[in-house]
Design an enzyme around this catalytic site. Structure first.
Site, short mmCIF file in Angstrom:
data_model
loop_
_atom_site.label_atom_id
_atom_site.label_comp_id
_atom_site.label_asym_id
_atom_site.label_seq_id
_atom_site.Cartn_x
_atom_site.Cartn_y
_atom_site.Cartn_z
N SER A 1 20.73 0.83 43.38
CA SER A 1 21.67 1.93 43.13
C SER A 1 22.98 1.68 43.87
O SER A 1 23.03 0.95 44.86
CB SER A 1 21.09 3.24 43.64
OG SER A 1 19.84 3.51 43.02
N1 SAH Z 1 15.53 2.30 45.64
C1 SAH Z 1 15.79 1.07 44.92
C2 SAH Z 1 16.27 1.35 43.51
C3 SAH Z 1 15.24 0.95 42.59
S1 SAH Z 1 15.49 1.21 40.86
C4 SAH Z 1 16.76 0.19 45.65
O1 SAH Z 1 17.37 0.64 46.62
O2 SAH Z 1 16.89 -0.98 45.27
C5 SAH Z 1 14.00 2.13 40.53
C6 SAH Z 1 12.70 1.44 40.82
O3 SAH Z 1 11.65 2.34 40.47
C7 SAH Z 1 12.46 0.17 40.03
O4 SAH Z 1 12.18 -0.88 40.91
C8 SAH Z 1 11.26 0.51 39.15
O5 SAH Z 1 10.40 -0.60 38.91
C9 SAH Z 1 10.57 1.58 39.98
N2 SAH Z 1 9.67 2.47 39.23
C10 SAH Z 1 9.84 2.97 37.98
N3 SAH Z 1 8.79 3.76 37.64
C11 SAH Z 1 7.94 3.77 38.72
C12 SAH Z 1 6.69 4.39 39.00
N4 SAH Z 1 6.09 5.16 38.11
N5 SAH Z 1 6.12 4.17 40.20
C13 SAH Z 1 6.73 3.38 41.15
N6 SAH Z 1 7.91 2.76 40.94
C14 SAH Z 1 8.52 2.94 39.74
#
Ligand code: SAH
Length: 216
Positions: free
Chosen positions: A65
């Site tokens: 993000s």
């Molecule tokens: N906080 C992260 C942003 C990640 S983007 C950072 O700072 O880089 C969102 C993430 O959520 C992705 O890696 C995706 O694979 C994960 N995600 C999506 N659905 C999910 C679920 N049901 N359980 C766990 N993770 C999930």
């Protein structure tokens, strides 16, 4: 720390003041942004732009993000040192590191195996040690509940009931709610099964996916 130079530190200070101009007020959030070496979380081809306020791909179709979104969500958590935080969507681990830098005990869940493996290996090498879980964030972590705070870092079509159950009374959940565009939503658990909701601006996240087949 390897590959973290005065130049990077200077760029981080500038980023923190930019976020302050954009309305982030919490001093410990800004200090955490000034401390976590975001360039180390990015693919080397993006490193030059690591301290601009923009999102980037991190592989497996996911994104890290933009710093403003991370700071905004973190500020809404009203985090205190030592609090137990559940994070859904580990991704690159950048948000995780910001929470750890603020003194939280972090339990983080990721559903994509490749990202989970990468981040679980990488974060400890730069000194960040959350508890990592490979699994489905919709279910949370009932064994480790309740949590003081819960942060969801993917766009959620609904508020998962399991997560509401795992929040402490008095606890706060911050969740971007919606499909194509998400409304940043703060939910406070005021009593058992009683919640207050406040909506903030619109953001864009990759989707929070239901657990169909893992490892995609
Ligand atoms: N906080 C992260 C942003 C990640 S983007 C950072 O700072 O880089 C969102 C993430 O959520 C992705 O890696 C995706 O694979 C994960 N995600 C999506 N659905 C999910 C679920 N049901 N359980 C766990 N993770 C999930």
């Amino acid at each position: 720390m390897t590959n973290d130079t005065y130049r990077h530190k200077g760029l981080r200070r500038q980023l923190a003041s930019l976020l302050k101009e954009k309305g982030i007020e919490n001093a410990s959030v800004l200090t955490a942004i000034e401390t976590v070496p975001r360039h180390l979380f990015l693919n080397s081809s993006f490193i030059e732009r690591a301290y601009e306020d923009i999102a980037f791909p991190i592989g497996s179709g996911q994104t890290i993000s933009r710093p403003h979104t991370v700071a905004f969500q973190t500020e809404l958590l009203e985090l205190k040192k030592g609090e137990k935080v559940l994070e859904i969507g580990t991704g690159s681990g950048y948000q995780t590191s910001v929470l750890l830098e603020m003194g939280a005990k972090v339990y983080t869940i990721e559903r994509q195996k490749a990202l989970f493996d990468l981040t679980k290996t990488f974060l400890p090498t730069i000194g960040y040690n959350p508890k990592f879980f490979y699994g489905d964030g919709y279910k949370g972590l009932p064994v480790f509940a309740p949590f003081d705070k819960i942060i969801i870092t993917a766009g959620a079509p609904i508020i998962p009931d399991a997560l509401l159950d795992q929040l402490k009374i008095g606890g706060i959940m911050v969740i971007p709610l919606g499909d194509a565009v998400q409304v940043m939503t703060l939910i406070k658990k005021v009593a058992n099964k009683k919640f207050e909701k406040v909506e903030y601006g619109e953001f864009r996240f990759v989707p929070l996916l239901e657990n169909k087949e893992w490892g995609d």
